[in-house]
Structure formats: C-alpha cells, structure tokens
Design an enzyme around this catalytic site. Structure first.
Site, PDB file in Angstrom:
ATOM      1  N   CYS A 289       0.835  -1.254   0.079  1.00  0.00           N
ATOM      2  CA  CYS A 289       0.053  -0.078  -0.049  1.00  0.00           C
ATOM      3  C   CYS A 289       0.880   1.388  -0.069  1.00  0.00           C
ATOM      4  O   CYS A 289       2.072   1.286   0.098  1.00  0.00           O
ATOM      5  CB  CYS A 289      -1.010   0.014   1.044  1.00  0.00           C
ATOM      6  SG  CYS A 289       0.046   0.092   2.821  1.00  0.00           S
TER       7      CYS A 289
ATOM      8  N   ALA B 182       3.157   1.770   2.991  1.00  0.00           N
ATOM      9  CA  ALA B 182       4.416   0.908   2.825  1.00  0.00           C
ATOM     10  C   ALA B 182       5.263   1.657   1.911  1.00  0.00           C
ATOM     11  O   ALA B 182       6.651   1.342   2.359  1.00  0.00           O
ATOM     12  CB  ALA B 182       3.972  -0.555   2.375  1.00  0.00           C
TER      13      ALA B 182
ATOM     14  N   ARG C 135      11.433  -5.048   6.648  1.00  0.00           N
ATOM     15  CA  ARG C 135      12.298  -4.872   5.561  1.00  0.00           C
ATOM     16  C   ARG C 135      13.599  -4.930   5.868  1.00  0.00           C
ATOM     17  O   ARG C 135      14.051  -4.080   6.876  1.00  0.00           O
ATOM     18  CB  ARG C 135      11.802  -3.698   4.881  1.00  0.00           C
ATOM     19  CG  ARG C 135      12.644  -3.348   3.533  1.00  0.00           C
ATOM     20  CD  ARG C 135      11.562  -2.211   2.711  1.00  0.00           C
ATOM     21  NE  ARG C 135      12.198  -1.598   1.574  1.00  0.00           N
ATOM     22  CZ  ARG C 135      13.039  -0.795   1.426  1.00  0.00           C
ATOM     23  NH1 ARG C 135      13.327   0.137   2.394  1.00  0.00           N
ATOM     24  NH2 ARG C 135      13.484   0.197   0.289  1.00  0.00           N
TER      25      ARG C 135
ATOM     26  N   HIS D 273       5.690   6.089  -2.458  1.00  0.00           N
ATOM     27  CA  HIS D 273       7.019   6.729  -3.010  1.00  0.00           C
ATOM     28  C   HIS D 273       7.044   8.105  -3.572  1.00  0.00           C
ATOM     29  O   HIS D 273       7.862   8.816  -3.048  1.00  0.00           O
ATOM     30  CB  HIS D 273       7.662   5.801  -4.238  1.00  0.00           C
ATOM     31  CG  HIS D 273       7.654   4.528  -4.164  1.00  0.00           C
ATOM     32  ND1 HIS D 273       7.733   3.448  -5.042  1.00  0.00           N
ATOM     33  CD2 HIS D 273       8.158   3.630  -2.958  1.00  0.00           C
ATOM     34  CE1 HIS D 273       7.746   2.108  -4.718  1.00  0.00           C
ATOM     35  NE2 HIS D 273       8.103   2.491  -3.461  1.00  0.00           N
TER      36      HIS D 273
HETATM   37 FE1  CFM Z   1      12.878   0.061  -5.531  1.00  0.00          FE
HETATM   38 FE2  CFM Z   1      12.321  -2.214  -5.900  1.00  0.00          FE
HETATM   39 FE3  CFM Z   1      10.729  -0.509  -4.180  1.00  0.00          FE
HETATM   40 FE4  CFM Z   1      13.658  -1.321  -3.642  1.00  0.00          FE
HETATM   41 FE5  CFM Z   1      12.465  -3.362  -2.086  1.00  0.00          FE
HETATM   42 FE6  CFM Z   1      11.179  -4.237  -4.391  1.00  0.00          FE
HETATM   43 FE7  CFM Z   1      10.094  -2.530  -2.750  1.00  0.00          FE
HETATM   44 MO1  CFM Z   1      10.401  -4.933  -1.931  1.00  0.00          MO
HETATM   45  S1  CFM Z   1      14.375  -1.595  -5.545  1.00  0.00           S
HETATM   46  S2  CFM Z   1      12.726   0.565  -3.378  1.00  0.00           S
HETATM   47  S3  CFM Z   1      14.486  -2.165  -2.069  1.00  0.00           S
HETATM   48  S4  CFM Z   1      11.056  -0.637  -6.310  1.00  0.00           S
HETATM   49  S5  CFM Z   1      12.625  -5.220  -2.834  1.00  0.00           S
HETATM   50  S6  CFM Z   1      12.052  -4.227  -6.418  1.00  0.00           S
HETATM   51  S7  CFM Z   1       9.335  -4.325  -3.793  1.00  0.00           S
HETATM   52  S8  CFM Z   1      10.682  -2.956  -0.770  1.00  0.00           S
HETATM   53  S9  CFM Z   1       8.921  -0.735  -3.150  1.00  0.00           S
END
Ligand code: CFM
Length: 554
Positions: free
Chosen positions: A70, A73, A104, A203
């Site tokens: 989500c 997260a 994480r 993000h």
């Molecule tokens: Fe970038 Fe990722 Fe992500 Fe990531 Fe991660 Fe991920 Fe993630 Mo899990 S590199 S930041 S450190 S998009 S592994 S493939 S899914 S936490 S949001």
C-alpha cells in the site's frame, strides 16, 4: 544492459510451450472483464527493441491475489523509514506500525559519535475507537511530545494510515504546531494506504516530503573532488555498504544514499553533490528530477546488481568527472575485484549455464537481477514487476505518451523552480558538453529491451498465473517475495526472495555478486527439490526408496 542480450531464439521452446500458448493458458480461466484487463498486463516480448505497450500501474482486479503493498508501505516502509536518526511515528491503529517494524531488511548502523538509531523502536499513536470517532489529532500531539521528551531527536516524521484520511485528522497542522513548539524539524506524510493503486504512490508522496522538508537545509560545503549521491538504494541485506566500499576504493565520496543506512544530516546536506546516480528508478526518479531542477545536479541511471552493470556504472561515473586519474583508478579497482569474482563465476557457471529463472519483484529488481542470472549463463524466461509503470518496462522514452489516470492525478506533483542562489550552472554546462559527445543522462531503457525475444512479461502477476507458469515450465529458480515463496516451493521449485534476500546478502557490487552466484548455485543444484511431495499428490507417484537415496547421495 549488455548488447549481447536479446538472442533471437526463444528460450521457452525446449522446456515447454511457446510464450504465446502459455499466455493463452493463463488467460483462459478469466471471465470477460478480467480477461480484457489481464490481456494488457501479460505480454509476449515479441519485439524487444521496440517494446509493446503494457497495461502497468493500473488497479488490481479484486479477488486476484496480488503481491502489491500500500501507499503507507511505499512511503514509510520504503523511502523514509530507513533514515535511522529520524524518529518515525505511525499515526493509526497499531497494526500498520507493527507490521512495518524491521520487516524490510534495510540495514543500518550508527556511523558518527552522538548519533542515534531509532529504527529498533516502533512508534505509533495506537489509535483506538475513541480517536476514530472523535478525532486523533490530540493523541498525535501527545505522542510527538512524549517522543520528544524521551528521545530529543533532530527530526520527527509522522505517517498517516487509512483511518486518518477517512476521519480527516490534519496531521500537517499538528506537525507544524509541534515544530514551532519544540524547535525541531517535524513533518507529516499523507500516505494513507488507499492512495493510488500500490506502494508506488507512497514513493511519490515520500519523495515530495523529503524534498520539501529535508533537502537543502544544510549548505555546509563538502570538500572533495568527486561528490555523488546514490538515489534509490535502501541497503537491503547490506547492499549499500558494498557500494560504499567500492566507491571508497575508487576515491569517490558519497554524501547521501537515499535512503539506505543514511542519517538526517546526510540528507539535509546532499544537495552539495556534483552528480546523482539512480539505482531504483521507480521509487526515486522524482527526487532526481526535482534536485536537478532546483540545484542543477545532473542524474543518470546506474545498476550495481551484477558485475557487468557494476563495471559499466563505475566507468560511466568516472567518465562524467572526466578525470584521467579517476578513470585509471576505477579500472584498477575493477581489475582487482574481478580477479576474485572470475574463479567463482567460472566454477558456478559449469552448473548454472542453461538453467532457467523467472522473476516477479517490485519495481526495479525484476530487471536488475536479470544481469546476475545472465552472468551465470542462465535464461530468464519470464519476468514482471508488481507496481512499476510503463517506463520501467518500456523505457523512459514512453514518458510523454503515458496517460495520467485519476489514481495518479490524486498524487501531488510538486512544482519546482530553479534556486536563485544555489543552482549550480557549471554542472548544467558540463552536462551539455558531455551530451554533445554522446553521453546520456536521464536515461533508462526499461526491462523489456533487455529481455530475450518471445519471453513472457507479466505485470502484477496473480497466483493463478504463477502456478500456471510453474506447471508449464518448471523454472530452475524463481525470484519473488514472501507472499508466494512457499506456494512456489511446495510446487518443487526453489524460491529466492529478492525483496529481503531471505537471510542473505549483500548481492550488490562485486562481493555481492559472488554471494549471489554461490547462493543460486546451491539452490538450483540441490537434489532436495526432486523429493518434494505435496500430500495431495497421488501416493503411487511417490519416488521409490532407492531413487530417494540416489538423489540424496548424488
Ligand atoms: Fe525500488 Fe524495488 Fe521498491 Fe526497492 Fe524493495 Fe522491491 Fe519494494 Mo520490496 S528496488 S525501492 S528495496 S522498487 S525489494 S523491487 S518491492 S521493498 S518498493
């Protein structure tokens, strides 16, 4: 990334049906509306050079078991949460704080005297029914006060969870009031879980907040010839520390890694860098662009997963600075590190060459990890992201053609201006002259261009599709996450968690590559997978005692 990829022959052939046939079989179970939607998200990579349009970053079909997370997260868990000396408070019922607590593997350690690490704590306002009905602002204010009294942090950040948005608590006013009262930096994120279609929205919200509340606060000059930031590297399993080690050997200074193993002070000072390199494009491209607009810091994409990517990225950084001494130093480091990597790779490749893998991860790793498998001579027959956008699949050149839908429009796009005093025009000039000689900035070719022709590309894969894929091809290994790890393993295929790395890592850089080769070799060479029997499988099919023994001793 390498030009040698994209072999014209399809890797699917000898081990199962054609990709087109597999796609049909995945789709045929769906009712009409779902079928229409999933058809756009499951593609056969027919023309890798000019990737087809994929239906990415759209809502998950209700009822499909998705791997997605989500917005909260993506904001707290991924981008800001790893900053170890900011005190993070989750405003909401206790579950969100609890389940985002150290789950994480973004590693951190205190690096300077006097610093504190708050990540070992999970701070939450623990909202109860009373606050849901009558409002939770007062409780948030008390929580900030209590946290301040107890810890005296430099900064406090507050994260809104779903009910906070629903009842309309104004976390930003509370933060502002407490910032004035306590005299430290306090800011909030409206990252309610329901915003957007996945963690990707979080993000963007996180990038906006870090940019508004942290970037540019400390103008102390950093004396060093080559100063960079590494954006989109979160130190999972210690990856950032391996990258730090390599840069230190090359004599390049990292001011801030956003945001793995990083402190508040590093981030407030990181606009003093000469260059931003971007590891995870999906989670942090916004920051790279905003820093360039405001401060004139150019950026380009790098990849430190896999030795080819690592070498290429180091050489590009050296070329950017254009200093012969640095170029030579980088070559020296590469040569030295490769003398450790080569014998391991040669040994491992004797067993891994020709084996197959499938990768379903997040928003960048399904692409990055293909480099490591390619190093080992393995074929990636299918890959997909959970929440990436079209540009992560098809390359950034499609950006102007991406339709902005209502879900995306809900997330604020900050309007950034050039900083009248601090914009560094000499960086911009350098960028221009390098571009004239063919150097590329702001580039990302996306995942599909690197994948072989006629492989499968599956966005936001469902359990049904994953099970079908295993049935049809039985890949030698699948890289995925914890939600499907045990489904995969019960079907007799080893699964490497590429989010948390299970308990392993680092996998970045040279030492990380060695770890990964050994790990995948161990997993794909183990005979134990031939012995797995699910209880529902016909007893008559159980392996004979002798063959079990033979497999164990082989
Ligand atoms: Fe970038 Fe990722 Fe992500 Fe990531 Fe991660 Fe991920 Fe993630 Mo899990 S590199 S930041 S450190 S998009 S592994 S493939 S899914 S936490 S949001």
């Amino acid at each position: 990334m390498s030009e040698e990829s994209n072999p014209s022959k399809s890797p699917m052939g000898p081990k199962g049906p054609s990709a087109a046939e597999a796609r049909e079989q995945m789709l045929e179970a769906y009712p009409k509306k779902t079928l229409r939607k999933r058809s756009k998200q499951i593609l056969v990579n027919e023309t890798p050079g000019t990737p087809a349009e994929i239906g990415a970053n759209s809502r998950t079909v209700p009822g499909i078991i998705t791997q997605r997370g989500c917005s909260y997260a993506g904001c707290k868990g991924v981008v800001i949460g790893p900053i170890y000396d900011v005190l993070h408070i989750t405003h909401g019922p206790i579950g969100c704080g609890w389940y985002s607590w150290l789950s994480r593997r973004n590693m951190n350690k205190i690096r300077k005297e006097g610093e504190t690490n708050y990540l070992q704590y999970s701070m939450s306002t623990d909202m109860q029914e009373d606050q849901i009905v009558f409002g939770g602002e007062k409780k948030l204010e008390l929580a900030i006060q209590e946290a301040y009294d107890e810890f005296k942090p430099k900064a406090i950040s507050v994260y809104a969870t779903c009910p906070v948005g629903l009842i309309g608590d104004d976390i930003h006013s509370v933060c502002k009031k407490m910032k004035e009262k306590l005299g430290i930096n306090i800011f909030g994120f409206s990252c309610e879980g329901y915003k957007g279609v996945s963690q990707s929205a979080g993000h963007h919200i996180a990038n906006n907040g870090v940019f508004k509340h942290m970037i540019g606060l400390d103008d102390t000059p950093v004396e060093h010839k080559y100063k960079i930031n590494v954006l989109g590297e979160y130190n999972i399993g210690g990856d950032a520390w391996e990258i730090d080690r390599i840069f230190a050997l090359c004599g390049i200074k990292i001011i801030g890694t956003l945001s793995g193993g990083v402190s508040y002070d590093d981030i407030t000072n990181c606009h003093m860098a000469d260059l931003n390199v971007v590891m995870c494009h999906r989670s942090i491209n916004y920051m790279a662009e905003m820093m360039e607009t405001k401060f004139g810091i150019p950026w380009f994409k790098v990849n430190f997963i896999g030795v080819e990517g690592t070498k290429k990225s180091l050489r590009k950084i050296a070329e950017y600075f254009g200093d012969k001494a640095l170029v030579d130093k980088v070559e020296e480091v590469i040569a030295k590190e490769m003398s450790d990597v080569r014998p391991v790779l040669e040994d491992v490749s004797t067993r891994t060459t020709g084996k197959t893998a499938a990768l379903f991860v997040g928003g960048s790793r399904a692409h990055h990890y293909q480099d490591l498998f390619n190093d080992m001579g393995m074929e990636v027959i299918a890959a997909g992201y959970e929440f990436a956008h079209r540009d992560d699949y098809e390359g950034r050149d499609v950006l102007p053609n991406i339709k902005v839908d209502a879900d995306t429009r809900n997330i604020e796009d900050l309007k950034i201006d050039q900083d009248p005093e601090r914009y560094n025009a000499s960086h911009a000039e350098r960028k221009k002259s390098l571009e004239e000689s063919g150097f590329t900035f702001e580039d990302y070719e996306g995942m599909m261009r690197q994948m072989a022709k006629d492989t499968l590309v599956i966005d936001d894969i469902s359990h049904h599709e994953l099970e079908k894929l295993i049935e049809l091809y039985k890949p030698d290994v699948i890289g995925s996450g914890v939600k499907d790890k045990y489904v995969i393993e019960k079907m007799g295929v080893p699964c490497k968690q590429l989010h948390s790395y299970d308990y392993g890592g680092p996998y970045a850089g040279f030492k990380g590559a060695i770890n990964f080769y050994k790990e995948i070799d161990r997993m794909t060479s183990s005979k134990v997978w031939q012995l797995t029997r699910a209880p529902w499988q016909d007893e008559g099919d159980a392996p004979e005692a002798e063959s079990v023994e033979a497999a164990v001793t082989a």
